[in-house]
Design an enzyme around this catalytic site. Structure first.
Site, mmCIF file in Angstrom:
data_model
loop_
_atom_site.group_PDB
_atom_site.id
_atom_site.type_symbol
_atom_site.label_atom_id
_atom_site.label_comp_id
_atom_site.label_asym_id
_atom_site.label_seq_id
_atom_site.Cartn_x
_atom_site.Cartn_y
_atom_site.Cartn_z
ATOM 1 N N ASP A 59 -10.484 -7.805 1.983
ATOM 2 C CA ASP A 59 -11.150 -6.506 1.961
ATOM 3 C C ASP A 59 -12.641 -6.727 1.746
ATOM 4 O OD1 ASP A 59 -11.692 -3.594 1.193
ATOM 5 O OD2 ASP A 59 -9.524 -3.544 1.477
ATOM 6 N N ASP A 67 -10.445 -3.010 -16.356
ATOM 7 C CA ASP A 67 -9.017 -2.785 -16.127
ATOM 8 C C ASP A 67 -8.367 -3.896 -15.310
ATOM 9 O OD1 ASP A 67 -9.473 -0.474 -17.475
ATOM 10 O OD2 ASP A 67 -9.087 0.879 -15.796
ATOM 11 N N ASN A 183 -5.280 6.074 9.984
ATOM 12 C CA ASN A 183 -5.486 7.490 9.719
ATOM 13 C C ASN A 183 -6.007 8.221 10.943
ATOM 14 O OD1 ASN A 183 -4.902 6.805 7.034
ATOM 15 N ND2 ASN A 183 -7.066 6.513 6.562
ATOM 16 N N ALA A 194 -0.369 -3.662 11.237
ATOM 17 C CA ALA A 194 0.826 -2.939 10.795
ATOM 18 C C ALA A 194 1.911 -2.932 11.858
ATOM 19 C CB ALA A 194 0.457 -1.510 10.404
ATOM 20 N N VAL A 199 5.799 -7.201 9.812
ATOM 21 C CA VAL A 199 4.853 -6.661 8.843
ATOM 22 C C VAL A 199 5.365 -5.298 8.372
ATOM 23 C CG1 VAL A 199 2.501 -5.772 8.541
ATOM 24 C CG2 VAL A 199 2.891 -7.897 9.816
ATOM 25 N N SER A 246 -4.829 3.345 3.322
ATOM 26 C CA SER A 246 -5.256 2.176 2.549
ATOM 27 C C SER A 246 -4.624 2.193 1.166
ATOM 28 C CB SER A 246 -6.784 2.159 2.396
ATOM 29 O OG SER A 246 -7.432 1.739 3.552
#
Length: 368
Positions: A59, A67, A183, A194, A199, A246
């Protein structure tokens, strides 16, 4: 490459809609992790929290965040060939890492699905620049060579030859590959990787558990997960809200990390089968193009008696790369960015996906 003027205009319009949350609203933001209660994450974490699992996140990099302290391994910057993958400039990669493995506590923290998993950050899509499509392939190759158990890909891409080989390498190495479907309106079919056979293709649902209007549909969809108004970590120790497949993909990758931790000897394909076989059916009975096999059920995936799948393909038959238009083998578009805007709490970032490059433009790119 500098963003074109039309996209700069779109970005300016998008920025006008960003919500800035003052510090006093941090508690409300944390309580707003609606996907945590919806997916019964805390019940699942009573069973396992992802110990011993490495999740690669190709990414924008992963920025240090309270965190995520202790959860992020040294990774790589495959763009420059130097660095450890920590130089996230826009917060997208850090947000995906948080959804997988954040362990924030108290009023202001963000909680990931598998807080004891380790994140392997791989910077392959730098902020404000075009990256080569093959940078994603290089990131996947790095993940394979560095013992990743799961690869979470919140990028929609053209199917370059090197990228296809990298995906096959990961699958052959018994790595579970999870990728965003994409999207609308930017995409109208399930994107690559994808749609690559084997996958896990992830779509999105809204707060009501219904198909998110922007989530691309198709025969390749395997499962869906929350994808609207998702709270997570961001750069500079801050937090963000994101909407898009995402986010759903990172959540499913966290679920895969839980399964791989609970069943360390289970092959990746059987892990994917657990996700699909235990999913909560939505829409028409059985698998459909909006929900796939349904909404992931973390507790059932960890506890159900699931018969073995065997060696069949995880996904429905996918469109081959050869059948795609020539320009689709080019740029990649970050799944979340294809919706147009990331609402970053306390940060104020927005991103607009770039259009695919055509004609005599340079070679395939990662577009952002």
């Amino acid at each position: 490459m500098i963003i074109k003027s039309t996209l700069q205009l779109l970005a300016a319009v998008a920025l006008s809609g960003i919500i800035q949350a003052p510090p006093g609203q941090a508690r409300k933001n944390h309580d707003g992790q609606w996907h945590i209660s919806s997916l019964r994450v805390e019940a699942a974490q009573q069973i396992t929290q992802g110990d011993g699992v490495i999740v690669a996140v190709p990414d924008s990099g992963v920025s240090p965040h309270p965190d995520l302290q202790g959860s992020v391994l040294p990774g790589a910057d495959v763009i420059t060939g130097a660095g450890n993958g920590y130089a996230d400039k826009d917060g997208h990669g850090t947000g995906m890492a948080g959804l997988i493995a954040a362990h924030g506590s108290g009023a202001e923290g963000a909680l990931g699905i598998a807080p004891k998993a380790k994140i392997l950050p791989i910077l392959c899509s730098p902020a404000g620049q075009d990256g080569e499509t093959d940078a994603l392939a290089a990131a996947i190759e790095f993940a394979v060579n560095n013992r990743a158990n799961v690869i979470s890909i919140s990028i929609v891409s053209g199917a370059s030859a090197r990228l296809q080989r990298a995906i096959e390498m990961a699958l052959a190495a018994d790595i579970l590959v999870v990728a965003a479907a994409g999207n609308a309106p930017r995409s109208d079919i399930v994107g690559y990787p994808a749609r690559h056979p084997g996958v896990v293709a992830v779509g999105g649902i809204d707060r009501d558990g219904s198909h998110a209007a922007f989530s691309v549909t198709g025969s390749e969809i395997d499962v869906v997960a929350p994808a609207v108004d998702i709270y997570s970590t961001s750069i500079d120790g801050k937090y963000r809200r994101g909407t898009g497949t995402s986010d759903a993909t990172a959540i499913v990758a966290g679920a895969a990390a839980l399964i791989r931790s609970k069943y360390p000897y289970l092959p990746a394909q059987e892990v994917a089968h657990r996700l699909t076989a235990t999913a909560v059916d939505k829409g028409p009975p059985g698998r459909d193009d909006e929900y796939g096999y349904g909404v992931i059920d973390l507790v059932a995936a960890l506890t159900a008696d699931v018969p073995p799948l065997g060696f069949e393909s995880v996904s429905a038959p996918a469109t081959t790369a050869d059948a795609r238009p020539d320009d689709d083998a080019g740029s990649t578009v970050r799944g979340l960015a294809t919706l147009g805007v990331i609402v970053a709490v306390g940060v104020g970032w927005a991103f607009v996906a770039r259009r695919r490059r055509r004609g005599d433009d340079p070679p395939p790119r990662i577009s952002r």
